[in-house]
Design a protein around this motif. Structure first.
Motif, PDB file in Angstrom:
ATOM      1  N   PHE A  65       0.924  -1.230  -0.030  1.00 27.49           N
ATOM      2  CA  PHE A  65       0.107  -0.061   0.146  1.00 27.49           C
ATOM      3  C   PHE A  65       0.929   1.288  -0.029  1.00 27.49           C
ATOM      4  CE2 PHE A  65      -2.840  -2.963   1.790  1.00 27.49           C
ATOM      5  CZ  PHE A  65      -3.774  -3.007   1.060  1.00 27.49           C
ATOM      6  N   LEU A  66       1.904   1.274   0.536  1.00 28.10           N
ATOM      7  CA  LEU A  66       3.112   2.339   0.407  1.00 28.10           C
ATOM      8  C   LEU A  66       4.229   1.959  -0.206  1.00 28.10           C
ATOM      9  CD1 LEU A  66       2.502   3.389   4.102  1.00 28.10           C
ATOM     10  CD2 LEU A  66       1.172   4.270   2.389  1.00 28.10           C
ATOM     11  N   THR A  67       4.978   3.025  -0.711  1.00 27.53           N
ATOM     12  CA  THR A  67       6.406   2.757  -1.019  1.00 27.53           C
ATOM     13  C   THR A  67       7.196   3.945  -0.669  1.00 27.53           C
ATOM     14  OG1 THR A  67       7.557   2.298  -3.072  1.00 27.53           O
ATOM     15  CG2 THR A  67       5.901   4.069  -3.325  1.00 27.53           C
ATOM     16  N   PHE A  68       8.261   3.775  -0.831  1.00 27.83           N
ATOM     17  CA  PHE A  68       9.461   4.857  -0.463  1.00 27.83           C
ATOM     18  C   PHE A  68      10.078   5.486  -1.922  1.00 27.83           C
ATOM     19  CE2 PHE A  68      13.716   6.772   0.373  1.00 27.83           C
ATOM     20  CZ  PHE A  68      13.351   7.474   1.511  1.00 27.83           C
ATOM     21  N   GLU A  69       9.881   6.728  -1.885  1.00 27.95           N
ATOM     22  CA  GLU A  69      10.429   7.521  -3.044  1.00 27.95           C
ATOM     23  C   GLU A  69      11.426   8.633  -2.794  1.00 27.95           C
ATOM     24  OE1 GLU A  69       7.191   9.327  -5.216  1.00 27.95           O
ATOM     25  OE2 GLU A  69       6.147   7.580  -6.027  1.00 27.95           O
ATOM     26  N   PRO A  70      12.597   8.357  -3.410  1.00 28.89           N
ATOM     27  CA  PRO A  70      13.696   9.393  -3.358  1.00 28.89           C
ATOM     28  C   PRO A  70      13.255  10.652  -3.189  1.00 28.89           C
ATOM     29  CG  PRO A  70      14.391   7.644  -4.798  1.00 28.89           C
ATOM     30  CD  PRO A  70      12.898   7.424  -4.652  1.00 28.89           C
ATOM     31  N   HIS A  71      13.643  11.556  -2.313  1.00 26.69           N
ATOM     32  CA  HIS A  71      13.384  13.187  -2.368  1.00 26.69           C
ATOM     33  C   HIS A  71      11.825  13.357  -1.945  1.00 26.69           C
ATOM     34  CE1 HIS A  71      16.899  13.409  -4.354  1.00 26.69           C
ATOM     35  NE2 HIS A  71      16.645  12.831  -5.609  1.00 26.69           N
ATOM     36  N   ARG A  72      11.033  12.144  -1.530  1.00 22.93           N
ATOM     37  CA  ARG A  72       9.598  12.548  -1.254  1.00 22.93           C
ATOM     38  C   ARG A  72       9.621  11.712   0.062  1.00 22.93           C
ATOM     39  NH1 ARG A  72       4.689  11.654  -4.487  1.00 22.93           N
ATOM     40  NH2 ARG A  72       3.941  13.268  -2.904  1.00 22.93           N
ATOM     41  N   GLY A  73       9.792  10.585   0.432  1.00 23.28           N
ATOM     42  CA  GLY A  73       9.825   9.735   1.375  1.00 23.28           C
ATOM     43  C   GLY A  73       8.665   8.748   1.377  1.00 23.28           C
ATOM     44  N   THR A  74       7.748   8.201   2.249  1.00 27.36           N
ATOM     45  CA  THR A  74       6.825   7.496   2.040  1.00 27.36           C
ATOM     46  C   THR A  74       5.610   8.011   1.381  1.00 27.36           C
ATOM     47  OG1 THR A  74       7.838   6.416   4.012  1.00 27.36           O
ATOM     48  CG2 THR A  74       5.267   5.598   3.437  1.00 27.36           C
ATOM     49  N   VAL A  75       4.916   7.310   0.304  1.00 29.96           N
ATOM     50  CA  VAL A  75       3.861   7.667  -0.298  1.00 29.96           C
ATOM     51  C   VAL A  75       2.959   6.618  -0.464  1.00 29.96           C
ATOM     52  CG1 VAL A  75       4.828   9.456  -1.365  1.00 29.96           C
ATOM     53  CG2 VAL A  75       4.660   7.311  -2.573  1.00 29.96           C
ATOM     54  N   VAL A  76       1.847   6.832  -0.848  1.00 33.67           N
ATOM     55  CA  VAL A  76       0.673   6.020  -1.053  1.00 33.67           C
ATOM     56  C   VAL A  76       0.924   5.529  -2.581  1.00 33.67           C
ATOM     57  CG1 VAL A  76      -1.707   5.406  -1.163  1.00 33.67           C
ATOM     58  CG2 VAL A  76      -0.990   6.917   0.385  1.00 33.67           C
ATOM     59  N   VAL A  77       0.925   4.089  -2.637  1.00 31.15           N
ATOM     60  CA  VAL A  77       1.436   3.453  -3.967  1.00 31.15           C
ATOM     61  C   VAL A  77       0.261   3.966  -4.998  1.00 31.15           C
ATOM     62  CG1 VAL A  77       1.439   1.258  -5.422  1.00 31.15           C
ATOM     63  CG2 VAL A  77       2.721   1.388  -3.189  1.00 31.15           C
ATOM     64  N   GLN A  78       0.987   4.312  -6.368  1.00 32.89           N
ATOM     65  CA  GLN A  78       0.221   4.626  -7.338  1.00 32.89           C
ATOM     66  C   GLN A  78       0.399   3.471  -8.599  1.00 32.89           C
ATOM     67  OE1 GLN A  78       0.287   8.918  -8.958  1.00 32.89           O
ATOM     68  NE2 GLN A  78       1.918   8.983  -7.988  1.00 32.89           N
ATOM     69  N   LEU A  79      -0.712   2.667  -8.894  1.00 34.07           N
ATOM     70  CA  LEU A  79      -0.641   1.311  -9.660  1.00 34.07           C
ATOM     71  C   LEU A  79      -0.495   1.499 -11.050  1.00 34.07           C
ATOM     72  CD1 LEU A  79      -3.784  -0.340  -8.263  1.00 34.07           C
ATOM     73  CD2 LEU A  79      -1.379  -0.755  -7.528  1.00 34.07           C
ATOM     74  N   ASP A  80       0.433   1.002 -11.754  1.00 39.42           N
ATOM     75  CA  ASP A  80       0.921   1.112 -12.882  1.00 39.42           C
ATOM     76  C   ASP A  80      -0.213   0.120 -13.900  1.00 39.42           C
ATOM     77  OD1 ASP A  80       1.578  -1.679 -12.569  1.00 39.42           O
ATOM     78  OD2 ASP A  80       3.963  -1.171 -12.851  1.00 39.42           O
ATOM     79  N   HIS A  81       0.110   0.281 -15.414  1.00 37.29           N
ATOM     80  CA  HIS A  81      -1.008  -0.513 -16.131  1.00 37.29           C
ATOM     81  C   HIS A  81      -0.952  -1.787 -15.946  1.00 37.29           C
ATOM     82  CE1 HIS A  81      -3.128  -1.105 -19.936  1.00 37.29           C
ATOM     83  NE2 HIS A  81      -2.128  -2.236 -20.143  1.00 37.29           N
ATOM     84  N   GLN A  82       0.285  -2.728 -15.622  1.00 33.12           N
ATOM     85  CA  GLN A  82       0.213  -3.968 -15.518  1.00 33.12           C
ATOM     86  C   GLN A  82      -0.452  -4.253 -14.287  1.00 33.12           C
ATOM     87  OE1 GLN A  82       1.055  -6.165 -17.433  1.00 33.12           O
ATOM     88  NE2 GLN A  82       0.839  -7.948 -16.265  1.00 33.12           N
ATOM     89  N   SER A  83      -0.288  -3.463 -13.281  1.00 31.67           N
ATOM     90  CA  SER A  83      -0.909  -3.811 -11.937  1.00 31.67           C
ATOM     91  C   SER A  83      -2.368  -3.598 -11.768  1.00 31.67           C
ATOM     92  CB  SER A  83      -0.318  -2.997 -10.730  1.00 31.67           C
ATOM     93  OG  SER A  83       0.858  -3.034 -10.654  1.00 31.67           O
ATOM     94  N   VAL A  84      -2.880  -2.816 -12.746  1.00 33.90           N
ATOM     95  CA  VAL A  84      -4.256  -2.667 -12.956  1.00 33.90           C
ATOM     96  C   VAL A  84      -4.929  -3.842 -13.685  1.00 33.90           C
ATOM     97  CG1 VAL A  84      -6.138  -1.333 -14.097  1.00 33.90           C
ATOM     98  CG2 VAL A  84      -4.179  -0.120 -12.835  1.00 33.90           C
ATOM     99  N   MET A  85      -4.244  -4.085 -14.622  1.00 35.44           N
ATOM    100  CA  MET A  85      -4.495  -5.527 -15.502  1.00 35.44           C
ATOM    101  C   MET A  85      -4.723  -6.674 -14.754  1.00 35.44           C
ATOM    102  SD  MET A  85      -5.165  -4.394 -18.574  1.00 35.44           S
ATOM    103  CE  MET A  85      -5.303  -5.839 -19.379  1.00 35.44           C
ATOM    104  N   GLU A  86      -3.510  -6.884 -13.697  1.00 32.53           N
ATOM    105  CA  GLU A  86      -3.503  -8.082 -13.037  1.00 32.53           C
ATOM    106  C   GLU A  86      -4.448  -8.057 -11.798  1.00 32.53           C
ATOM    107  OE1 GLU A  86       0.433  -8.134 -11.314  1.00 32.53           O
ATOM    108  OE2 GLU A  86       1.401  -8.399 -13.212  1.00 32.53           O
ATOM    109  N   LEU A  87      -4.939  -6.949 -11.451  1.00 34.92           N
ATOM    110  CA  LEU A  87      -5.964  -6.915 -10.541  1.00 34.92           C
ATOM    111  C   LEU A  87      -7.445  -7.029 -10.883  1.00 34.92           C
ATOM    112  CD1 LEU A  87      -5.230  -3.695  -8.379  1.00 34.92           C
ATOM    113  CD2 LEU A  87      -5.402  -6.071  -7.577  1.00 34.92           C
ATOM    114  N   TYR A  88      -7.632  -6.538 -12.091  1.00 40.55           N
ATOM    115  CA  TYR A  88      -8.859  -6.928 -12.675  1.00 40.55           C
ATOM    116  C   TYR A  88      -9.035  -8.462 -13.147  1.00 40.55           C
ATOM    117  CZ  TYR A  88     -11.066  -2.151 -12.897  1.00 40.55           C
ATOM    118  OH  TYR A  88     -11.888  -1.152 -12.317  1.00 40.55           O
ATOM    119  N   ALA A  89      -7.897  -8.834 -13.698  1.00 36.09           N
ATOM    120  CA  ALA A  89      -7.821 -10.390 -13.932  1.00 36.09           C
ATOM    121  C   ALA A  89      -8.365 -11.295 -12.751  1.00 36.09           C
ATOM    122  CB  ALA A  89      -6.628 -10.901 -14.571  1.00 36.09           C
ATOM    123  N   MET A  90      -7.816 -10.855 -11.675  1.00 39.56           N
ATOM    124  CA  MET A  90      -8.258 -11.397 -10.184  1.00 39.56           C
ATOM    125  C   MET A  90      -9.673 -11.560 -10.009  1.00 39.56           C
ATOM    126  SD  MET A  90      -5.988 -13.525  -8.728  1.00 39.56           S
ATOM    127  CE  MET A  90      -6.863 -13.565  -7.088  1.00 39.56           C
TER     128      MET A  90
END
Length: 221
Positions: A65-90
């Motif tokens: 749900f969270l990820t670490f980004e340089p210069h920003r710190g901890t942020v809520v994950v933004q899903l990429d295209h592949q992640s969206v496709m995998e979630l809808y398949a499930m």
């Protein structure tokens, strides 16, 4: 959507409390994808020390749900295209299974409730946000009508991941009416105890929702 009411005394530890509060805020859209999550700020909001918050952030990062980004710190994950496709398949697989089981095991009261939800849905087709909330409740009821605890548990975990997507497909022009028709066909198949037809209807509905989601993603670029 009204925020989930969670009290400290309801949890075995402050770390668990912080974890559930943050997960609920992500699920309900109070912390949208890309939002920076500051440890000190969360501790102040929850009225607890930073140590349990740090524990909660690590768990949420491990859960995806969270990820670490340089210069920003901890942020809520933004899903990429592949992640969206995998979630809808499930989601298509789970919803199809749930619909097929519901046609076999749903009580008459549960079917009546689904039909009542269709009537309430018809009255809010011009309200995308209200419809999104109602849609989530409809699908939760569908999973409960399947009478399979393990399927419901898996669906709830997937629902949390789906919350990482921005916006609602109900805002796509024409989607609200199409989704309503798909819901009606699905409920009719369940009411008629046609398991195979119910599964096909559910899978088609989710495939259609995926198409609308991809349109949202394309328009946001």
């Amino acid at each position: 959507m009204a925020p989930t009411a969670l009290a400290k005394q309801d949890f075995p530890s402050l770390g668990e409390y912080a974890y559930e509060r943050l997960r609920a805020r992500i699920r309900e859209g109070a912390l949208p994808p890309g939002t920076r999550v500051r440890e000190a700020e969360v501790a102040g909001q929850l009225g607890i020390s930073r140590t349990p918050v740090r524990e909660a952030l690590r768990r949420l990062e491990a859960d995806g749900f969270l990820t670490f980004e340089p210069h920003r710190g901890t942020v809520v994950v933004q899903l990429d295209h592949q992640s969206v496709m995998e979630l809808y398949a499930m989601r298509e697989a789970l919803e199809g299974t749930a619909a097929g089981l519901a046609a076999q095991h749903a009580s008459e009261a549960e079917i009546a409730n689904l039909r009542d939800m269709l009537d309430r849905e018809a009255a809010i087709l011009d309200d995308p946000q209200g419809l999104a909330t109602h849609n989530a409740q409809f699908h939760q009821m569908l999973f409960r009508a399947a009478h399979n605890r393990y399927l419901l548990k898996t669906a709830n975990a997937l629902r949390d991941s789906m919350a990482l997507m921005r916006g609602t497909t109900m805002a796509v022009p024409g989607r609200a009416g199409t989704a309503h028709d798909e819901h009606r066909a699905l409920v009719e198949a369940i009411r008629s105890r046609q398991s195979d037809a119910a599964e096909r209807a559910a899978r088609g509905h989710i495939h259609s929702a995926q198409t609308a989601r991809l349109k949202l993603l394309f328009d946001a670029v």
